[in-house]
Enzyme design. Structure first.
Site, PDB file in Angstrom:
ATOM      1  N   SER A  26     -10.879  -1.050   2.939  1.00 22.83           N
ATOM      2  CA  SER A  26     -10.129  -1.160   4.198  1.00 22.83           C
ATOM      3  C   SER A  26      -9.803   0.242   4.712  1.00 22.83           C
ATOM      4  O   SER A  26      -9.229   1.045   3.989  1.00 22.83           O
ATOM      5  CB  SER A  26      -8.811  -1.898   3.978  1.00 22.83           C
ATOM      6  OG  SER A  26      -9.054  -3.173   3.464  1.00 22.83           O
ATOM      7  N   ARG A  42       0.832  -1.221   0.000  1.00 24.37           N
ATOM      8  CA  ARG A  42       0.000   0.000   0.000  1.00 24.37           C
ATOM      9  C   ARG A  42       0.868   1.274   0.000  1.00 24.37           C
ATOM     10  O   ARG A  42       0.491   2.296   0.562  1.00 24.37           O
ATOM     11  CB  ARG A  42      -0.945   0.042   1.212  1.00 24.37           C
ATOM     12  CG  ARG A  42      -1.955  -1.100   1.271  1.00 24.37           C
ATOM     13  CD  ARG A  42      -2.986  -0.989   0.155  1.00 24.37           C
ATOM     14  NE  ARG A  42      -4.126  -1.841   0.370  1.00 24.37           N
ATOM     15  CZ  ARG A  42      -4.246  -3.096  -0.088  1.00 24.37           C
ATOM     16  NH1 ARG A  42      -3.263  -3.639  -0.783  1.00 24.37           N
ATOM     17  NH2 ARG A  42      -5.342  -3.782   0.133  1.00 24.37           N
ATOM     18  N   GLU A 100      -5.625   3.921   6.080  1.00 25.77           N
ATOM     19  CA  GLU A 100      -5.247   3.625   4.693  1.00 25.77           C
ATOM     20  C   GLU A 100      -5.655   4.699   3.683  1.00 25.77           C
ATOM     21  O   GLU A 100      -4.832   5.104   2.855  1.00 25.77           O
ATOM     22  CB  GLU A 100      -5.825   2.265   4.284  1.00 25.77           C
ATOM     23  CG  GLU A 100      -4.958   1.604   3.240  1.00 25.77           C
ATOM     24  CD  GLU A 100      -5.761   0.960   2.147  1.00 25.77           C
ATOM     25  OE1 GLU A 100      -5.672   1.420   1.003  1.00 25.77           O
ATOM     26  OE2 GLU A 100      -6.477   0.004   2.424  1.00 25.77           O
TER      27      GLU A 100
HETATM   28  N1  EPU Z   1     -10.545 -11.211  10.030  1.00 22.71           N
HETATM   29  C1  EPU Z   1     -11.306 -11.361  11.164  1.00 22.71           C
HETATM   30  N2  EPU Z   1     -12.346 -10.492  11.370  1.00 22.71           N
HETATM   31  C2  EPU Z   1     -12.648  -9.506  10.496  1.00 22.71           C
HETATM   32  C3  EPU Z   1     -11.866  -9.359   9.337  1.00 22.71           C
HETATM   33  C4  EPU Z   1     -10.819 -10.229   9.132  1.00 22.71           C
HETATM   34  O1  EPU Z   1     -11.052 -12.225  11.978  1.00 22.71           O
HETATM   35  O2  EPU Z   1     -13.600  -8.777  10.749  1.00 22.71           O
HETATM   36  C5  EPU Z   1      -9.462 -12.170   9.771  1.00 22.71           C
HETATM   37  C6  EPU Z   1      -9.832 -13.114   8.618  1.00 22.71           C
HETATM   38  O3  EPU Z   1     -10.538 -14.231   9.081  1.00 22.71           O
HETATM   39  C7  EPU Z   1      -8.476 -13.490   8.075  1.00 22.71           C
HETATM   40  C8  EPU Z   1      -7.656 -12.229   8.285  1.00 22.71           C
HETATM   41  O4  EPU Z   1      -8.310 -11.471   9.292  1.00 22.71           O
HETATM   42  O5  EPU Z   1      -7.901 -14.512   8.821  1.00 22.71           O
HETATM   43  C9  EPU Z   1      -7.500 -11.412   7.010  1.00 22.71           C
HETATM   44  O6  EPU Z   1      -8.781 -11.055   6.522  1.00 22.71           O
HETATM   45  P1  EPU Z   1      -9.124 -10.910   4.946  1.00 22.71           P
HETATM   46  O7  EPU Z   1      -8.663 -12.094   4.188  1.00 22.71           O
HETATM   47  O8  EPU Z   1     -10.563 -10.531   4.832  1.00 22.71           O
HETATM   48  O9  EPU Z   1      -8.186  -9.737   4.451  1.00 22.71           O
HETATM   49  P2  EPU Z   1      -7.748  -8.364   5.130  1.00 22.71           P
HETATM   50  O10 EPU Z   1      -6.347  -8.498   5.588  1.00 22.71           O
HETATM   51  O11 EPU Z   1      -8.760  -7.945   6.135  1.00 22.71           O
HETATM   52  C10 EPU Z   1      -6.716  -7.392   2.930  1.00 22.71           C
HETATM   53  C11 EPU Z   1      -6.797  -6.115   2.149  1.00 22.71           C
HETATM   54  C12 EPU Z   1      -8.078  -6.060   1.335  1.00 22.71           C
HETATM   55  C13 EPU Z   1      -8.087  -7.257   0.389  1.00 22.71           C
HETATM   56  C14 EPU Z   1      -7.983  -8.546   1.213  1.00 22.71           C
HETATM   57  C15 EPU Z   1      -7.846  -9.773   0.335  1.00 22.71           C
HETATM   58  C16 EPU Z   1      -5.539  -4.447   3.395  1.00 22.71           C
HETATM   59  C17 EPU Z   1      -5.602  -3.237   4.260  1.00 22.71           C
HETATM   60  N3  EPU Z   1      -6.719  -4.979   3.045  1.00 22.71           N
HETATM   61  O12 EPU Z   1      -7.801  -7.380   3.875  1.00 22.71           O
HETATM   62  O13 EPU Z   1      -8.051  -4.860   0.572  1.00 22.71           O
HETATM   63  O14 EPU Z   1      -9.262  -7.277  -0.398  1.00 22.71           O
HETATM   64  O15 EPU Z   1      -6.808  -8.504   2.052  1.00 22.71           O
HETATM   65  O16 EPU Z   1      -6.589  -9.777  -0.269  1.00 22.71           O
HETATM   66  O17 EPU Z   1      -4.457  -4.897   3.026  1.00 22.71           O
HETATM   67  C18 EPU Z   1      -8.739  -2.568   0.517  1.00 22.71           C
HETATM   68  O18 EPU Z   1      -7.549  -2.264   0.507  1.00 22.71           O
HETATM   69  O19 EPU Z   1      -9.643  -1.705   0.498  1.00 22.71           O
HETATM   70  C19 EPU Z   1      -9.126  -3.984   0.610  1.00 22.71           C
HETATM   71  C20 EPU Z   1     -10.383  -4.361   0.732  1.00 22.71           C
END
Ligand code: EPU
Length: 336
Positions: free
Chosen positions: A236, A166, A332
Site C-alpha cells: 500500500s 500504521r 505510507e
Molecule cells: N477497493 C476498491 N478498489 C481498489 C482497491 C480497493 O474499490 O482498487 C475497495 C475494496 O473493494 C474494499 C476496500 O476498498 O471494499 C478495501 O480494500 P482491501 O480489502 O483490498 O484493503 P485496503 O484497505 O485497500 C488494507 C491494507 C493492506 C491489507 C488489506 C487487508 C492499508 C494501507 N492497507 O488495504 O495492507 O493487506 O487492508 O487487510 O491499511 C500494506 O500495508 O502494504 C497492505 C497491503
C-alpha cells in the site's frame, strides 16, 4: 580504513522492493548484538550518519545515502512456553513471512492473518503491520531495542510502543534513536481464528487450522497484490485516511457505496484504494510508475524511475482524490 565487514559504495536497488536506484556510502549487516554495537561505535568515531534498512519493502530510498546503512541480520529465534501460550523470541533479521509459516506449521495461532507481508521482523513494529483484521499490536508482547547513541539495550512493552493504525513510537519519539533487535510475540496453542475481514470465512471450511488460514490469506493477497519479485512495489502506497464522522456522512450521502469503517474513537476509516479507483486511476500509467490494475492502493515501478518522480506521481494522485472527495491521502512507506 573501514572495518572488514563494511562494504562501500553499495548498490541498494536490489535491497528495496520498489527497486528505486540508490546506493550507500557504507553498508553492514551485523549478525550479533556485539557486531551491531561495534558498527554503531565505529560509525560514531568516524562521525558517519546511520540509517537502518530492514527488508526494504516499505521504504522510499534516495539516490545516495551518505554514511553507514545498517541492515540488522539477527536471524535467531526460539520459543518459550508460557502457560497456555508460547512466547516466540525473534531476531530482527528473521523474514516475517518465513516466521509466520514456521509458526502455523507447528499448529500455533496468532500470526496466520499476517502471512505474505514482505519485510523483516524488525520492521514489523515500526508501522504496526496489519492485514485481514489483525495487527502486530494484537500479538506483540515486547520489543528489544538498541540505542544508536551508545549501544545500550532496553525493552519496551507493547503499551510503550504506542501502537496505532500504521503508527508506533518508532515513527515518532524514537525515530532515528533506536534499532529494533528482537520481538517477543505471544502465540496460542488453541484455535483462535479471526475471520471477520472480507470473505475469509466463506473461503475457509469448518474448523480451519492456522495453516489453512495462512494459506487462504496468501491466496487472497496473491490475487490482489503484485509480487514485488515480478513487479516492483512497496505494498500500500497510501494509508487509509481517517475522517470525522461528519465528513463521512456527507461523503456517504453522495457515494452510498463507499466502503467505510467506524473507529472506536469516533472517526471513520475510508479505503484509499476505493477513492483512487473512483477517480478512474486504477491501472493508470505515469512514466516509469503506475497504479496497479488490481489494487489501486499500490503504486508499481516498471523500471527506470527514481524517488522524486515517484513522489510527484503520488502527489498528483493525492491531488485528484483531494479535489474529488476533499480527503487528504498520506504516504505510507518511510522516506529514508
Ligand atoms: N477497493 C476498491 N478498489 C481498489 C482497491 C480497493 O474499490 O482498487 C475497495 C475494496 O473493494 C474494499 C476496500 O476498498 O471494499 C478495501 O480494500 P482491501 O480489502 O483490498 O484493503 P485496503 O484497505 O485497500 C488494507 C491494507 C493492506 C491489507 C488489506 C487487508 C492499508 C494501507 N492497507 O488495504 O495492507 O493487506 O487492508 O487487510 O491499511 C500494506 O500495508 O502494504 C497492505 C497491503
Amino acid at each position: 580504513m573501514t572495518p572488514r565487514n563494511w562494504l562501500s559504495e553499495v548498490d541498494l536497488s536490489p535491497a528495496n522492493t520498489l527497486q528505486l536506484p540508490s546506493s550507500a556510502e557504507y553498508f553492514c549487516a551485523p549478525v550479533t548484538l556485539k557486531a551491531l554495537q561495534d558498527c554503531l561505535r565505529r560509525a560514531h568515531q568516524e562521525m558517519l550518519p546511520i540509517q537502518l534498512l530492514g527488508g526494504g519493502s516499505n521504504v522510499l530510498l534516495p539516490e545516495y545515502l551518505a554514511g553507514l546503512v545498517v541492515h540488522p541480520a539477527l536471524t535467531q529465534w526460539w520459543m518459550e512456553p508460557r502457560g497456555d501460550s508460547l512466547l516466540a523470541h525473534v531476531g530482527a533479521g528473521v523474514n516475517w513471512h518465513a516466521l509466520v509459516m514456521a509458526t502455523v506449521g507447528k499448529g500455533l495461532w496468532g500470526l496466520e492473518n499476517l502471512a505474505l507481508i514482505p519485510g523483516s521482523c524488525g520492521a514489523a513494529p515500526v508501522q504496526n503491520i496489519g492485514a485481514y483484521g489483525v495487527e502486530l499490536a494484537d500479538v506483540l508482547e515486547a520489543v528489544e531495542v538498541m540505542y544508536l547513541a551508545d549501544g545500550h539495550l532496553a525493552w519496551l512493552s507493547a503499551e510503550e510502543c504506542a501502537f496505532g493504525y500504521r503508527e508506533s513510537i518508532f515513527k515518532s519519539e524514537l525515530l532515528g534513536k533506536v534499532v529494533i533487535t528482537r520481538l517477543v510475540l505471544r502465540l496460542k496453542r488453541h484455535a483462535a481464528p479471526v475471520l471477520g475481514y472480507g470473505d475469509l470465512a466463506q473461503r475457509l471450511g469448518e474448523s480451519p487450522s492456522s495453516l489453512d488460514v495462512a494459506n487462504t490469506v496468501c491466496r487472497v493477497r496473491s490475487e490482489k497484490l503484485p509480487d514485488p519479485a515480478q513487479l516492483a512495489n512497496a505494498g500500500s502506497f497510501f494509508k487509509n485516511p481517517l475522517v470525522s464522522a461528519e465528513q463521512a456522512r456527507v461523503l456517504l450521502d453522495a457515494y452510498p457505496a463507499m466502503p467505510h469503517f467506524a473507529q472506536q474513537n469516533g472517526t471513520v476509516k475510508l479505503a484509499a484504494g476505493w477513492l483512487i479507483d473512483q477517480c478512474g486511476l486504477k491501472g493508470a500509467r505515469f512514466g516509469a510508475f503506475g497504479v496497479h490494475h488490481r489494487q489501486a492502493l499500490v503504486l508499481v515501478h516498471f523500471g527506470g524511475g527514481n524517488r522524486p518522480e515517484l513522489l510527484a506521481v503520488a502527489e498528483q494522485i493525492a491531488a485528484e482524490v483531494k479535489a474529488r472527495f476533499g480527503v487528504l491521502l498520506e504516504i505510507e512507506p518511510r522516506l529514508l
